[in-house]
Design an enzyme around this catalytic site. Sequence first.
Site, mmCIF file in Angstrom:
data_model
loop_
_atom_site.group_PDB
_atom_site.id
_atom_site.type_symbol
_atom_site.label_atom_id
_atom_site.label_comp_id
_atom_site.label_asym_id
_atom_site.label_seq_id
_atom_site.Cartn_x
_atom_site.Cartn_y
_atom_site.Cartn_z
ATOM 1 N N HIS A 198 0.880 -1.308 0.018
ATOM 2 C CA HIS A 198 0.076 0.174 0.074
ATOM 3 C C HIS A 198 0.838 1.360 0.045
ATOM 4 O O HIS A 198 2.078 1.161 -0.159
ATOM 5 C CB HIS A 198 -1.067 -0.082 1.098
ATOM 6 C CG HIS A 198 -0.360 -0.202 2.484
ATOM 7 N ND1 HIS A 198 0.550 0.708 2.820
ATOM 8 C CD2 HIS A 198 -0.551 -0.922 3.638
ATOM 9 C CE1 HIS A 198 0.755 0.461 4.371
ATOM 10 N NE2 HIS A 198 0.379 -0.688 4.590
ATOM 11 N N HIS A 242 4.055 1.554 2.344
ATOM 12 C CA HIS A 242 5.416 0.934 1.738
ATOM 13 C C HIS A 242 5.956 1.514 0.437
ATOM 14 O O HIS A 242 6.922 1.928 0.406
ATOM 15 C CB HIS A 242 5.215 -0.740 1.214
ATOM 16 C CG HIS A 242 4.377 -1.419 2.273
ATOM 17 N ND1 HIS A 242 2.931 -1.858 2.079
ATOM 18 C CD2 HIS A 242 4.591 -2.059 3.346
ATOM 19 C CE1 HIS A 242 2.457 -2.463 3.259
ATOM 20 N NE2 HIS A 242 3.692 -2.576 4.058
ATOM 21 N N CYS A 250 1.978 -12.540 19.192
ATOM 22 C CA CYS A 250 1.193 -12.015 18.032
ATOM 23 C C CYS A 250 1.664 -12.364 16.775
ATOM 24 O O CYS A 250 2.824 -11.719 16.337
ATOM 25 C CB CYS A 250 0.734 -10.469 18.158
ATOM 26 S SG CYS A 250 -0.007 -9.868 16.863
ATOM 27 N N CYS A 262 2.221 -9.313 14.352
ATOM 28 C CA CYS A 262 3.363 -8.396 14.471
ATOM 29 C C CYS A 262 4.550 -9.235 14.290
ATOM 30 O O CYS A 262 5.696 -8.776 14.197
ATOM 31 C CB CYS A 262 3.370 -7.678 15.864
ATOM 32 S SG CYS A 262 1.986 -6.929 16.423
ATOM 33 N N CYS A 303 -4.416 -8.065 20.509
ATOM 34 C CA CYS A 303 -3.278 -7.143 19.954
ATOM 35 C C CYS A 303 -4.007 -5.920 19.210
ATOM 36 O O CYS A 303 -4.872 -6.165 18.340
ATOM 37 C CB CYS A 303 -2.290 -8.007 19.003
ATOM 38 S SG CYS A 303 -1.377 -6.745 17.826
ATOM 39 N N HIS A 306 -3.512 -5.722 15.410
ATOM 40 C CA HIS A 306 -3.953 -6.613 14.550
ATOM 41 C C HIS A 306 -5.377 -7.248 15.152
ATOM 42 O O HIS A 306 -5.953 -8.121 14.235
ATOM 43 C CB HIS A 306 -2.945 -7.621 14.111
ATOM 44 C CG HIS A 306 -1.876 -7.443 13.636
ATOM 45 N ND1 HIS A 306 -0.618 -6.768 14.382
ATOM 46 C CD2 HIS A 306 -1.573 -7.318 12.268
ATOM 47 C CE1 HIS A 306 0.326 -6.521 13.457
ATOM 48 N NE2 HIS A 306 -0.197 -6.742 12.257
ATOM 49 N N LYS A 359 -6.303 3.931 10.733
ATOM 50 C CA LYS A 359 -4.779 3.282 10.369
ATOM 51 C C LYS A 359 -4.965 2.292 9.109
ATOM 52 O O LYS A 359 -5.855 1.803 9.108
ATOM 53 C CB LYS A 359 -4.626 2.390 11.727
ATOM 54 C CG LYS A 359 -3.102 1.883 11.624
ATOM 55 C CD LYS A 359 -3.097 1.263 13.307
ATOM 56 C CE LYS A 359 -1.684 0.543 12.931
ATOM 57 N NZ LYS A 359 -1.158 -0.416 13.687
ATOM 58 N N LYS A 371 -2.042 -3.904 6.206
ATOM 59 C CA LYS A 371 -2.414 -5.086 5.494
ATOM 60 C C LYS A 371 -3.799 -5.617 5.961
ATOM 61 O O LYS A 371 -4.541 -5.955 4.992
ATOM 62 C CB LYS A 371 -1.319 -5.913 5.235
ATOM 63 C CG LYS A 371 -0.161 -5.266 4.388
ATOM 64 C CD LYS A 371 1.044 -6.133 4.227
ATOM 65 C CE LYS A 371 2.108 -5.466 3.753
ATOM 66 N NZ LYS A 371 3.207 -6.130 4.152
HETATM 67 O O1 ME8 Z 1 7.510 -4.700 9.137
HETATM 68 N N1 ME8 Z 1 2.764 4.780 6.946
HETATM 69 O O2 ME8 Z 1 7.149 -5.221 7.258
HETATM 70 P P1 ME8 Z 1 5.790 -4.437 6.555
HETATM 71 C C1 ME8 Z 1 4.188 5.014 6.652
HETATM 72 N N2 ME8 Z 1 8.911 -7.345 7.247
HETATM 73 N N3 ME8 Z 1 4.600 3.780 6.237
HETATM 74 C C2 ME8 Z 1 4.237 2.594 6.052
HETATM 75 C C3 ME8 Z 1 3.031 2.372 6.717
HETATM 76 C C4 ME8 Z 1 2.145 3.814 7.062
HETATM 77 N N4 ME8 Z 1 1.098 3.447 7.459
HETATM 78 N N5 ME8 Z 1 2.687 1.068 6.991
HETATM 79 C C5 ME8 Z 1 3.627 0.696 6.405
HETATM 80 C C6 ME8 Z 1 7.591 -5.450 8.480
HETATM 81 N N6 ME8 Z 1 4.681 1.352 6.083
HETATM 82 C C7 ME8 Z 1 8.831 -6.310 8.403
HETATM 83 C C8 ME8 Z 1 10.062 -5.319 8.024
HETATM 84 S S1 ME8 Z 1 12.784 -5.057 7.863
HETATM 85 C C9 ME8 Z 1 14.081 -6.068 8.473
HETATM 86 C C10 ME8 Z 1 11.512 -6.305 8.194
HETATM 87 C C11 ME8 Z 1 6.109 1.110 5.691
HETATM 88 O O3 ME8 Z 1 5.435 -5.069 5.326
HETATM 89 C C12 ME8 Z 1 7.188 1.535 6.754
HETATM 90 O O4 ME8 Z 1 8.523 1.567 6.058
HETATM 91 O O5 ME8 Z 1 4.749 -4.446 7.936
HETATM 92 C C13 ME8 Z 1 7.025 0.374 7.658
HETATM 93 O O6 ME8 Z 1 8.344 0.334 8.861
HETATM 94 C C14 ME8 Z 1 7.173 -0.783 6.781
HETATM 95 O O7 ME8 Z 1 6.424 -0.295 5.717
HETATM 96 C C15 ME8 Z 1 6.669 -1.854 7.464
HETATM 97 O O8 ME8 Z 1 6.181 -3.025 6.470
#
Ligand code: ME8
Length: 641
Positions: free
Chosen positions: A19, A22, A133, A136, A150, A153, A303, A306
């Site tokens: 989204h 990311h 969880c 997370c 949680c 989620h 919020k 995914k």
């Molecule tokens: O946490 N606003 O992956 P993830 C801004 N796999 N940025 C956002 C956001 C939002 N609402 N939502 C997501 C993970 N992001 C792990 C990471 S790294 C070693 C492992 C962005 O798919 C932001 O960069 O949940 C956030 O930190 C990341 O997506 C989380 O992606």
Amino acid sequence: MRTPFYVTTPIYYVNDRPHIGHAYTTIAADLLTRFHRLSGREAFFLTGTDEHGSKVAEAAQAAGLSEQEFCDRTIEYFKTAWKNLSIEYDGFIRTTSERHKKAVWKILDAMRSAKTPDGKDVVYTGFYEGLYCTGCEKFLTEKDLVNGLCPDHNRKPELVKEKNYFFRLSAFLPAIKKKIESNELLILPEERRREVLGLIEQDIGDFSLSREKVKWGIPLSFDKTQLAYVWVDALTNYISAIGYADDDKSFSKWWKNGEAVHLMAKDILKFHCLYWPAMLMAAGVKTPDKIFIHGFFTVDGEKMSKSLGKKIDPNDLVAEFGPDVTRYLLLTQFPFGTDGDIQVNRFVRQYNSDLANDLGNLVSRVAKLVETNCGGKLPESFKNIAGQKELIEQAEALPSIVYKHLEQFSLDKAIAEIINLVKAGNKFFNDSAPWKLAKEGKIKELGGILNTCCEVIRIVSILLYPVLPNKARELRRVLGLDDSTLNIKNAENFFALKPGTKIELEKALFPRLDTMKSDAVIAEPKAVHNESGNNLLDFSEFAKMKLKVAQVLKAEKVEGADKLLKLEIDLGDEKRQIVAGVAEFYTPEQITGKKIIVVVNLKPARIRGINSNGMLLAAKKGKLLALVTPDGDLPPGADVS
Ligand code: ME8
């Protein structure tokens, strides 16, 4: 020689599609990479996907695929989105790759044989009993829960009891604190740095390095009955992708001798600012240089995640605005380190103001006058025009201002300064009214004004390139320029264009928009239409809904609400309260004791001031309503699927 620049995004979970959250991090990394390259610095931009752990395994099962098949399929959503956004990464690391696995083993072995500063084993075995969880992929404490769930989620964490290997994090915290305080490990913005220092003061304990009962992951190098904890696996991506286990030369260049910068949002701050530096210190590897925590988006106040809430697919924005404008709009909504609420209905207005009116208009007005008065060729420069000196000074100062903002990750400020130059160019054009000079026959002065404006456009085409890579190239083609002069050095000097160069604008670069073509950019959740026009859900969307059998323990009327009953229900391993609109059909006595079906993973709601944590299912036709009940004697808590 400047140190090479190495920038990373988090590796994203593949349990669903990307989204705009990311996209935001990934666009920012792309911008920084392009900018550093323009300034003559070597740069490497890494992104990728986090493919192990229970969360991905669950999603694969829901989709009816093996984990690997599921991952192979979903990573394409990320790659496609990044391509659609003109994101050009240098590495795309997948945690299911052999290269990554080798690096995880290498760091695990290094940690396993390491001692803490006070001489203890870094890795030790222990027994873990706690709440986990899967959403997370982390352990939670009772304090973290809201109504037993949680809060991120909205699901009940599972009670995990298993043998684990632990990492002695506590032993590294004093050294990490020193690194943060001395800025050897620079955490930005300041507010987040304070938050991390605050975490160090709390008793955050050690962390589990492995999991026993998880099935999808990398087995430990020293105990194949355990899998690496998904965060230990995931964090290692930052070094596996640049050769930690298999390419010393590359690893030295980008990690040991480079400037390593991690970008992310606050959701994963603890893992990156504490776990990761500690793992590296234990393994005898340099810690990252900078960690920048950018803002977190909500969409229309909700919020975005995914699994829950509203979300915006970046591909839908690209379909509306194209890649460049989407990048521009996302990066300019809020200061880079500040949280904010995305309101798509503002996008068209902002596009029209910054890009159609300011930049687009300047280019089309200048090109038009060059065509009608100068035979479509760049006129000679001419000095001493009112306001010209100030404009030139502003333009020549701009590259270093932009550079300073980007050094501090103030991406939005850097962009605003470039747009300010565009505005100043427009003001100069308006104030000097070249169209009047044409009528008065003052051709030299007219040419000078147009030449100055073309120089402003040229400098903007270089500085905006990291944000608008395709449009900047189109802009440069209008001025007869190619990529050979696309670098910061060329933005530092005015009067670099050759008089006589053909200036040609075929069609408006940023045509004005009235409205967006589609009003369905915000998905909640996304529906697919079949031929008969019915909404169809992906199976994975349906599979997100958790239904259970519950038994009504108690029921009472809600005061002042004729239609509502407050129910206490038994879900086998927990009791909950829900508010249901069935009071016109069931009295409290009639409903008490009944077995019903309840959606258990809805966000808690407050109805008439009463907490409702779930929703019962009922069938309705006209004025008839009946509860949906299990056909058979099932215990409360039984899954409905
Ligand atoms: O946490 N606003 O992956 P993830 C801004 N796999 N940025 C956002 C956001 C939002 N609402 N939502 C997501 C993970 N992001 C792990 C990471 S790294 C070693 C492992 C962005 O798919 C932001 O960069 O949940 C956030 O930190 C990341 O997506 C989380 O992606």
